[in-house]
Write a protein that holds these residues in place. Sequence first.
Motif, PDB file in Angstrom:
ATOM      1  N   TRP A  18       0.830  -1.210   0.000  1.00 10.00           N
ATOM      2  CA  TRP A  18       0.000   0.000   0.000  1.00 10.00           C
ATOM      3  C   TRP A  18       0.865   1.261   0.000  1.00 10.00           C
ATOM      4  CZ3 TRP A  18      -4.881   1.217  -0.909  1.00 10.00           C
ATOM      5  CH2 TRP A  18      -5.320   2.484  -0.534  1.00 10.00           C
ATOM      6  N   PHE A  36      -5.996  -2.020   6.157  1.00 13.07           N
ATOM      7  CA  PHE A  36      -6.184  -2.976   5.058  1.00 13.07           C
ATOM      8  C   PHE A  36      -5.460  -4.288   5.345  1.00 13.07           C
ATOM      9  CE2 PHE A  36      -7.041   0.515   1.747  1.00 13.07           C
ATOM     10  CZ  PHE A  36      -8.406   0.329   1.856  1.00 13.07           C
ATOM     11  N   LEU A  40      -7.455  -7.753   5.678  1.00  8.04           N
ATOM     12  CA  LEU A  40      -7.202  -8.850   4.745  1.00  8.04           C
ATOM     13  C   LEU A  40      -6.639 -10.080   5.451  1.00  8.04           C
ATOM     14  CD1 LEU A  40      -5.897  -6.915   1.631  1.00  8.04           C
ATOM     15  CD2 LEU A  40      -8.068  -8.109   1.890  1.00  8.04           C
TER      16      LEU A  40
END
Length: 162
Positions: A18, A36, A40
């Motif tokens: 990212w 994130f 995930l």
Amino acid sequence: MKRWLPHPSMSLFVLVTWLLLNQSLAPGHVLLGALFGIALGLAFARFQPPRLRIRNRRILPGLIARVVGDVIRSNIALFRIILGGRSGKVTSGFVYIPLELTNPYGLAALACIITATPGTIWVSYQSRERLLLIHVFDLVDETVWIRTITERYAVPLKEVFE
């Protein structure tokens, strides 16, 4: 810690990816990348299959030999149908097969066996009803196919995996 971060290396990879994609180390990007990564990692943990346990290894050599023999025999039969000019007289169809096998590894092995055998293909599996749907290229008798799949493959796979 394992509950909130079940796959720390994957979460770290998502965070780093990212940050690289955004080309920024701004606190907002770091926070968003971390969120994130955690999300995930948690999602990935939910999709992991159960641990593989082989209960009866002694059955495997015989089952493998049976599968190889059936694949060879099916190749020859399909070869005769196609090259023998009988392909216009073939009746193909779908067969529902009730299964007692529920282990995901056993079902995956059964899917490979059925799909690797020429003239048959795994179409779907309804887990609640435990019904397997296969398509057979040269369907003569449904009961023979039900008995064949159940006795030759599903029962031994159940003994191996359950």
